[in-house]
Design an enzyme around this catalytic site. Structure first.
Site, PDB file in Angstrom:
ATOM      1  N   GLU A   1      -3.196   3.157   1.755  1.00  0.00           N
ATOM      2  CA  GLU A   1      -4.258   2.363   2.193  1.00  0.00           C
ATOM      3  C   GLU A   1      -4.121   1.236   1.097  1.00  0.00           C
ATOM      4  O   GLU A   1      -4.611   1.102   0.036  1.00  0.00           O
ATOM      5  CB  GLU A   1      -5.646   2.995   2.038  1.00  0.00           C
ATOM      6  CG  GLU A   1      -5.945   4.067   2.792  1.00  0.00           C
ATOM      7  CD  GLU A   1      -6.245   3.692   4.326  1.00  0.00           C
ATOM      8  OE1 GLU A   1      -6.768   2.675   4.234  1.00  0.00           O
ATOM      9  OE2 GLU A   1      -6.268   4.633   5.176  1.00  0.00           O
TER      10      GLU A   1
ATOM     11  N   CYS B   1     -11.257  -4.175  -0.398  1.00  0.00           N
ATOM     12  CA  CYS B   1     -10.107  -4.262   0.356  1.00  0.00           C
ATOM     13  C   CYS B   1     -10.167  -5.030   1.688  1.00  0.00           C
ATOM     14  O   CYS B   1      -9.070  -5.716   1.928  1.00  0.00           O
ATOM     15  CB  CYS B   1      -9.223  -3.125   0.214  1.00  0.00           C
ATOM     16  SG  CYS B   1     -10.270  -1.842   1.204  1.00  0.00           S
TER      17      CYS B   1
HETATM   18  P1  NAD Z   1      -3.009  -1.105  -8.226  1.00  0.00           P
HETATM   19  O1  NAD Z   1      -2.211  -1.068  -6.993  1.00  0.00           O
HETATM   20  O2  NAD Z   1      -2.375  -1.947  -9.423  1.00  0.00           O
HETATM   21  O3  NAD Z   1      -3.556   0.217  -8.685  1.00  0.00           O
HETATM   22  C1  NAD Z   1      -4.234   1.268  -7.860  1.00  0.00           C
HETATM   23  C2  NAD Z   1      -3.987   2.512  -8.536  1.00  0.00           C
HETATM   24  O4  NAD Z   1      -2.524   2.676  -8.766  1.00  0.00           O
HETATM   25  C3  NAD Z   1      -4.589   2.340 -10.187  1.00  0.00           C
HETATM   26  O5  NAD Z   1      -5.271   3.599 -10.139  1.00  0.00           O
HETATM   27  C4  NAD Z   1      -3.439   2.345 -11.069  1.00  0.00           C
HETATM   28  O6  NAD Z   1      -3.726   2.453 -12.341  1.00  0.00           O
HETATM   29  C5  NAD Z   1      -2.292   2.751 -10.120  1.00  0.00           C
HETATM   30  N1  NAD Z   1      -0.803   2.766 -10.255  1.00  0.00           N
HETATM   31  C6  NAD Z   1      -0.427   1.371 -10.852  1.00  0.00           C
HETATM   32  N2  NAD Z   1       0.866   1.647 -11.005  1.00  0.00           N
HETATM   33  C7  NAD Z   1       1.120   2.908 -10.730  1.00  0.00           C
HETATM   34  C8  NAD Z   1       2.517   3.543 -10.781  1.00  0.00           C
HETATM   35  N3  NAD Z   1       3.463   3.239 -11.238  1.00  0.00           N
HETATM   36  N4  NAD Z   1       2.367   5.016 -10.450  1.00  0.00           N
HETATM   37  C9  NAD Z   1       1.068   5.462 -10.198  1.00  0.00           C
HETATM   38  N5  NAD Z   1       0.215   4.856 -10.182  1.00  0.00           N
HETATM   39  C10 NAD Z   1      -0.058   3.750 -10.346  1.00  0.00           C
HETATM   40  O7  NAD Z   1      -4.440  -1.820  -7.493  1.00  0.00           O
HETATM   41  P2  NAD Z   1      -5.527  -2.394  -8.281  1.00  0.00           P
HETATM   42  O8  NAD Z   1      -5.593  -3.754  -8.621  1.00  0.00           O
HETATM   43  O9  NAD Z   1      -6.077  -1.168  -9.301  1.00  0.00           O
HETATM   44  O10 NAD Z   1      -6.764  -2.214  -6.923  1.00  0.00           O
HETATM   45  C11 NAD Z   1      -6.792  -3.242  -5.954  1.00  0.00           C
HETATM   46  C12 NAD Z   1      -5.987  -3.016  -4.790  1.00  0.00           C
HETATM   47  O11 NAD Z   1      -6.359  -2.132  -4.156  1.00  0.00           O
HETATM   48  C13 NAD Z   1      -6.101  -4.165  -3.796  1.00  0.00           C
HETATM   49  O12 NAD Z   1      -4.867  -4.749  -3.307  1.00  0.00           O
HETATM   50  C14 NAD Z   1      -7.133  -3.540  -2.870  1.00  0.00           C
HETATM   51  O13 NAD Z   1      -6.747  -4.256  -1.619  1.00  0.00           O
HETATM   52  C15 NAD Z   1      -6.311  -2.355  -2.910  1.00  0.00           C
HETATM   53  N6  NAD Z   1      -7.390  -1.455  -1.719  1.00  0.00           N
HETATM   54  C16 NAD Z   1      -7.065  -0.977  -0.814  1.00  0.00           C
HETATM   55  C17 NAD Z   1      -7.949   0.019  -0.056  1.00  0.00           C
HETATM   56  C18 NAD Z   1      -7.699   0.192   1.322  1.00  0.00           C
HETATM   57  O14 NAD Z   1      -8.425   1.144   1.773  1.00  0.00           O
HETATM   58  N7  NAD Z   1      -6.546  -0.250   2.073  1.00  0.00           N
HETATM   59  C19 NAD Z   1      -9.027   0.057  -0.802  1.00  0.00           C
HETATM   60  C20 NAD Z   1      -9.220  -0.329  -2.047  1.00  0.00           C
HETATM   61  C21 NAD Z   1      -8.627  -0.889  -2.564  1.00  0.00           C
END
Ligand code: NAD
Length: 495
Positions: free
Chosen positions: A262, A296
């Site tokens: 997602e 998102c």
């Molecule tokens: P991000 O991808 O930076 O982080 C998401 C999660 O992944 C965090 O908990 C982060 O600590 C973890 N993460 C980061 N690098 C990682 C790695 N190498 N290994 C494992 N985990 C890792 O995103 P963000 O900035 O925290 O959140 C915002 C993003 O999430 C936006 O792009 C938003 O659109 C998306 N989002 C999507 C949905 C959906 O349902 N499509 C819902 C909510 C948020």
């Protein structure tokens, strides 16, 4: 008074991780601080775990799976239902905790708790409906059965913006299917899921079924590697940015795990010349500024037809001025909280500067809140409206994930569909029109997983949530939501 002390049920405030039914520290004894993004004060510290702790959690989930997969759907359903009831009973405490760790106004936090609970309730019902098929066989005397079985241990990685509902939606589908889980919440917001675990234990969900490992940004890549490569894990369910989703999917491919992704969006919100302008403006207010734009599926690019452009910009700007009050989420009257992270705040500020340098005009806001800054407070950015934004600046081409609202002009349906689809992601899209034929035409033409026609509100438990293109794969909620956690098995029987 310490805000944490106002949580009535103190058992819901856990500053430990949850593994095999026990509240545990990191094996290294390291901790990470959780801060209130509105005040930058530390709320509490949680374990900063590493891959050795993840391995223990995965082993616990593997052991628990051996018995959980044999429970009846009815038993799992009853446990999920009890969990749901406890979440609803404790919604005020859960909401207060969420506001403290992610800043959203208390009313929005209560809404999220109930939204998350609705998925637990939904999957408590769906648990009983993992039907298979009996297929007519071409071989005399043979019967072909198609059955569905839980995939096994699932790792779940989530972002900071919906610290309760993201996890409730994934965990309840996994448990309903008969899977066990290891959850790694965002390091900014681990408290909401730990409180959910406390209620799951109270509901009687046995040890090892839900495990939560917490870790800092520093340990995240190593923990993420373990959660995507450990051979005992059979599926990865991730919500977050497209960039991290691609990385995790690559890692998961080494052991051919199933993945649900997602990922990020960049939703168009189109106002046609035949739209109800007041209604479109009211829906945009919610769709854009809920959770300070850190959603998102929130509107990211607003396209308004030439014929109603000035009217719409005027009506919308007046509405934002009237309705939005920046403040601490626990303060009465606050309708928009801070951004949750400093990197999110910096990104929003940079997007404004780049758009203005390329010719955009700021109609409202455009900077960090001066009041908050002078009071030494957290990550507040003004609700911002811009016009004359070019099509090739980051604010247009990339997801903003903050309270910025660029409003573009268009002059034909064909043009706006082309511009709406000219991005690599496709999560949600919205449009307003009173023309029935156009409603179907545009809904079908938008390259997204979810469309709101004459509404800015699309998600609820019974409908599929997910995207197309680089917004990911898989669907959450709805009658399709358990599919991602079930394998299909053929049993061919010769009698
Ligand atoms: P991000 O991808 O930076 O982080 C998401 C999660 O992944 C965090 O908990 C982060 O600590 C973890 N993460 C980061 N690098 C990682 C790695 N190498 N290994 C494992 N985990 C890792 O995103 P963000 O900035 O925290 O959140 C915002 C993003 O999430 C936006 O792009 C938003 O659109 C998306 N989002 C999507 C949905 C959906 O349902 N499509 C819902 C909510 C948020």
């Amino acid at each position: 008074m310490n805000e944490l002390a106002k949580i009535k049920d103190r058992a819901l405030v856990s500053c430990k991780a949850y593994v095999d039914g026990e509240w545990v520290d990191a094996s290294s004894r390291q901790t990470l601080d959780v801060e209130d993004p509105a005040t930058l004060e530390t709320i509490c510290s949680v374990p900063d775990m590493d891959p050795s702790d993840v391995k223990l959690a995965v082993s616990a989930a593997t052991r628990a799976f051996a018995t959980w997969k044999h429970t009846t759907a009815k038993e799992r359903s009853a446990l999920l239902r009890k969990w749901h009831d406890l979440v609803v009973e404790n919604k005020d405490d859960l909401a207060r905790l969420m506001t403290l760790e992610c800043g959203k106004p208390l009313g929005e936090a209560q809404g999220e708790v109930l939204y998350g609970a609705s998925y637990i309730e939904w999957f408590s019902e769906e648990a009983k409906r993992a039907y298979g098929d009996i297929v007519p066989s071409p071989v005399p005397g043979s019967r072909a059965l198609v059955m569905r079985q839980p995939v096994g241990v699932v790792s779940i990685i989530t972002p900071y913006n919906f610290p309760n509902a993201m996890i409730a939606r994934k965990v309840s589908a996994a448990l309903a299917a008969g899977c066990t889980v290891v959850v790694r919440p965002a390091h900014e917001t681990p408290l909401s899921v730990l409180a959910l675990c406390s209620l799951a234990a109270r509901a009687g969900i046995p040890p090892g079924i839900i495990n939560v490992v917490t870790c800092s940004a520093k340990n995240t890549p190593a923990v993420g590697l373990e959660l995507t490569t450990n051979a005992e894990i059979r599926k990865v369910s991730f919500t977050g940015s497209t960039a991290v989703g691609k990385l995790l999917m690559g890692q998961a491919s080494t052991t051919m795990k199933r993945v649900s992704m997602e990922l990020g969006g960049n939703a168009p919100f189109i106002v046609f010349e035949d739209a109800d302008i007041q209604k479109a403006a009211a829906h945009l207010l919610q769709c854009k500024f809920r959770n300070a734009g850190q959603t998102c599926i929130c509107a990211n690019r607003i396209y308004v037809h030439d014929a109603v452009y000035d009217e719409f910009v005027g009506a919308f700007t007046a509405l934002v001025k009237e309705k939005l009050r920046l403040g601490h989420g626990l303060t009465e009257g606050t309708t928009m909280g801070p951004m949750i992270t400093k990197r999110g705040l910096d990104k929003v500020e940079e997007q404004v500067q780049l758009a203005v340098a390329a010719g955009a005009t700021v109609v409202l806001g455009g900077e960090r809140s001066k009041e908050a800054q002078s009071a030494g407070q957290g990550y507040f950015f003004e609700p911002t409206i811009l016009v004359n934004v070019s099509d090739d600046v980051p604010m247009t081409c990339e997801e903003t994930f903050g309270p910025l609202c660029p409003i573009y002009r268009f002059s034909s349906e064909e043009e706006v569909i082309r511009r709406a689809n000219a991005v690599s992601v496709g999560l949600a899209g919205y449009f307003f029109s009173r023309d029935v034929a156009r409603v179907f035409r545009v809904a079908e033409a938008l390259e997204v997983g979810m469309v709101g026609a004459n509404t800015g509100s699309i998600a609820f438990d019974a409908v599929p949530f997910g995207g197309v293109k680089e917004s990911g794969m898989g669907r959450e909620g709805s009658r399709y939501g358990m599919d991602d956690y079930l394998n299909i098995k053929l049993v061919n029987v010769s009698i």
